[in-house]
Design an enzyme around this catalytic site. Structure first.
Site, PDB file in Angstrom:
ATOM      1  N   HIS A 131     -23.921   8.981   2.739  1.00 47.40           N
ATOM      2  CA  HIS A 131     -23.221  10.007   1.415  1.00 47.40           C
ATOM      3  C   HIS A 131     -23.447  11.192   2.251  1.00 47.40           C
ATOM      4  CE1 HIS A 131     -24.233  12.534  -2.447  1.00 47.40           C
ATOM      5  NE2 HIS A 131     -24.580  11.219  -3.255  1.00 47.40           N
ATOM      6  N   ASP A 207     -31.310   5.008   2.981  1.00 49.17           N
ATOM      7  CA  ASP A 207     -30.567   5.403   2.178  1.00 49.17           C
ATOM      8  C   ASP A 207     -30.204   4.791   1.734  1.00 49.17           C
ATOM      9  OD1 ASP A 207     -30.075   6.868  -0.259  1.00 49.17           O
ATOM     10  OD2 ASP A 207     -28.665   8.182   1.296  1.00 49.17           O
ATOM     11  N   GLN A 210     -28.240   3.065  -2.913  1.00 57.19           N
ATOM     12  CA  GLN A 210     -27.798   2.452  -4.639  1.00 57.19           C
ATOM     13  C   GLN A 210     -27.727   0.684  -3.775  1.00 57.19           C
ATOM     14  OE1 GLN A 210     -24.823   2.936  -6.152  1.00 57.19           O
ATOM     15  NE2 GLN A 210     -25.011   5.322  -4.771  1.00 57.19           N
ATOM     16  N   LYS A 233     -31.048   6.419 -10.628  1.00 55.40           N
ATOM     17  CA  LYS A 233     -29.674   5.461 -10.947  1.00 55.40           C
ATOM     18  C   LYS A 233     -30.384   4.045 -10.831  1.00 55.40           C
ATOM     19  CE  LYS A 233     -27.272   7.677  -6.934  1.00 55.40           C
ATOM     20  NZ  LYS A 233     -26.213   8.648  -7.111  1.00 55.40           N
ATOM     21  N   CYS A 376     -18.982  12.294  -3.078  1.00 56.19           N
ATOM     22  CA  CYS A 376     -19.938  13.019  -1.795  1.00 56.19           C
ATOM     23  C   CYS A 376     -19.587  11.728  -0.556  1.00 56.19           C
ATOM     24  CB  CYS A 376     -20.993  13.611  -2.676  1.00 56.19           C
ATOM     25  SG  CYS A 376     -21.487  14.236  -3.683  1.00 56.19           S
TER      26      CYS A 376
END
Lengths: 418, 169
Positions: A131, A207, A210, A233, A376
């Site tokens: 991302h 990261d 998700q 999220k 993104c």
């Protein structure tokens, strides 16, 4: 919701009732929300927790000596501990830093670790599927310091191609990698990357925006050095992100933003930073948001992360099967379609020769919310050879009826554009 | 609630399926301008040739959604062969038609258009010919940027030519 962990498959219809937003209609149709990878919806329990906090005990934290301020501080710090426990952090009370979002968490690492502790002459290794939040902070650092950036490529199977990893990792001081692609749904196998990175003496920044909302994540078992994710999220509010970091690394790092809360002492000619984790939390933090995040974690734990994961794996398999069966060559899925346990509930696709925006516009008229665009992740889109894709993403409140609604709406789009 | 037929008028779909003036022009003598829509990643490339204060030739390249592509196609069909001043007036008029929602959204373009409108005369939407079909886009504020993408590129190109910026490729 009950607080006991239930067993067996999710009761989607019952779960959906906990989400006020999902009760409404859009354009006169049942609202079908398939954009949780962008931002999830939140259950009543989260909204109530934040309202209750504001109605009963709001005051600034770590400042007042009066009762409601002490209670606000207690609830804020409880949220920190719960967040740390959720990812099995060794020391939640010092290793969990609350930020504005995952992007700020990654910027914190780039600014503080990247500018001060990344050894001179060492390169940074990222992946092609990151991302922008895990590319741009490093590009900024590279532009400022002349740091070399390298990228692990994405293979034809939509998974990272690790065949050249040994060469790529040579001379690297930091590795930034997503645990799950927000475009492809690919769940990256972190183990070989971690092993190679650590052997090269590099720290690894993950990261996990998700992954944390959808899978049980254990930072100790993973052996990562930094992990970033975001509240909105994972059924929580916007405005709160999380950085977990190894205590020894956070301890060695200088502050990121300056201001109140992050100091122990300030003189006219200098300052002494506060202890961890407050050293990295300048200004009034997102207090109600932390309490909302705590409630979101409670909700997810009461459902059970293993059940969430199993539900989404099953739903994603079913979606791939049903969409492929009904739309054949009209549909192109960008992401792995085999081995569903190694992918998440994010399905990027192209439909006929329709532009993703046109497709999403017709789907919207049918009450269906999907993301359309570059997600993104423009370098990855270039790699895929497209400017935009449509993306449906699933969460615990999605069921097979949502997939069927999506499929029916694709037929409507096909008929509309002829 | 605006319906899809407000957005996707038949003439728009026609320009999308059969875009006019599609292609490239050699640079130089032509001038090349790129327009990006950061929202969707759409990219439009406008090639324009100005001779004796007339837009003698124009080509559209790039890729995007039906709204950005058909708007670019309609633009090319409308402005090609016109004097530069007329083209500028059309740009102002088109952007004024599109600015209704940008004003309410507080977009920068809205503010610019307000100035433009007060400074210069614009053409009423009903006199814009087939371009008026794009008026429905204002009911879908997110898509306004798609419709104005090529027009902004054209305006930039005309400005660059007027300022003597050498053609870039």
């Amino acid at each position: 919701m009950t607080t006991t962990v239930e067993a067996g498959p999710l009761e989607v219809t019952a779960l959906r009732k906990e989400f006020p937003l999902l009760q409404q209609e859009s354009h006169g149709k049942r609202l079908v929300y398939l954009d949780s990878a962008s931002s999830s919806q939140r259950p009543r329990a989260v909204l109530d927790a934040m309202d209750h906090y504001y109605e009963t005990t709001h005051a600034n934290v770590h400042r007042g000596v009066y009762a409601i301020a002490e209670e606000a501080t207690r609830q804020f710090e409880m949220a920190r501990k719960a967040t740390g426990r959720f990812i099995n952090a060794p020391r939640p009370d010092v290793e969990i830093v609350f930020t504005k979002n995952a992007t700020e968490a990654l910027n914190l690492v780039a600014h503080s670790y990247g500018r001060h502790l990344l050894p001179k002459g060492k390169a940074i290794l990222l992946t092609e599927l990151e991302h922008h939040a895990n590319i741009v902070p490093w590009l900024m650092l590279a532009a400022e310091r002349g740091v070399e950036l390298r990228y692990i490529p994405v293979g034809e199977d939509y998974r990272l191609d690790l065949s050249d990893l040994d060469r790529l990792v040579d001379g690297v001081g930091l590795v930034g990698i997503s645990s799950m692609s927000n475009v492809l749904g690919t769940i990256n196998d972190l183990a070989p990357v971690l092993e190679a990175a650590h052997a090269a003496g590099a720290v690894v920044v993950v990261d996990a925006s998700q992954l944390v909302p959808h899978r049980s994540v254990d930072v100790r078992a993973l052996g990562v050095d930094f992990l970033a994710f975001t509240g909105h999220k994972m059924l929580g509010p916007t405005g709160i992100g999380v950085l977990w970091g190894r205590e020894d690394l956070l301890d060695a790092m200088p502050p990121f933003l300056g201001g109140g809360e992050m100091i122990r002492d300030v003189r006219l000619d200098g300052f002494t930073p506060n202890d961890l984790p407050w050293k990295f939390e300048a200004g009034t933090p997102p207090i109600a948001e932390a309490i909302g995040l705590h409630a979101a974690i409670g909700f997810l734990e009461s459902v059970g992360m293993d059940r969430v994961a199993a539900h989404e794996t099953q739903l994603t398999s079913r979606a791939i099967e049903l969409l492929t069966e009904r739309h054949g060559d009209d549909l192109k899925i960008f992401g792995p379609t085999s081995d569903p346990a190694r992918r998440g509930g994010v399905l990027s696709f192209g439909f006929r020769d329709l532009h993703a925006h046109d497709l999403a516009q017709v789907l919207d008229a049918e009450g269906i919310c999907v993301r359309a665009g570059h997600h993104c992740a423009k370098p990855l889109m270039r790699r895929l050879g497209v400017t935009a894709t449509a993306r449906a993403s699933f969460y615990l409140y999605n069921g097979e009826d949502d997939i069927e609604a999506l499929s029916d709406a694709l037929d409507v789009a096909a008929a509309f554009f002829g | 609630m605006a319906g899809l037929e407000d957005l996707y008028r038949e003439i728009i779909l026609d320009h999308y399926r059969s875009p006019r003036n599609r292609g490239e022009l050699p640079v130089p003598p032509a001038h090349r301008v790129e327009g990006f829509n950061p929202l969707c990643g759409d990219e439009v490339v406008v090639y324009l040739e100005v001779d004796d204060d007339t837009l003698t030739d124009l080509r559209i390249a790039g890729q995007g959604c039906s709204i950005s592509q058909s708007s670019a196609s309609m633009m090319s069909a409308t402005v090609k062969g016109r004097p530069v001043e007329e083209a500028r007036k059309l740009i102002r008029s088109f952007k004024a038609m599109m600015s209704i929602h940008e004003h309410s959204l507080g977009g920068e373009e809205g503010a610019e258009d307000a100035d433009a409108q007060s400074e210069a005369e614009t053409i009423k939407p009903e006199d814009l010919g087939e371009l008026a079909a794009l008026q429905g886009v204002v009911k879908f504020p997110v898509r306004i940027k798609c419709a104005t993408l090529s027009w902004n590129a054209l305006a930039q190109g005309l400005d660059e030519i007027a300022a003597g910026v050498p053609p870039a490729d």
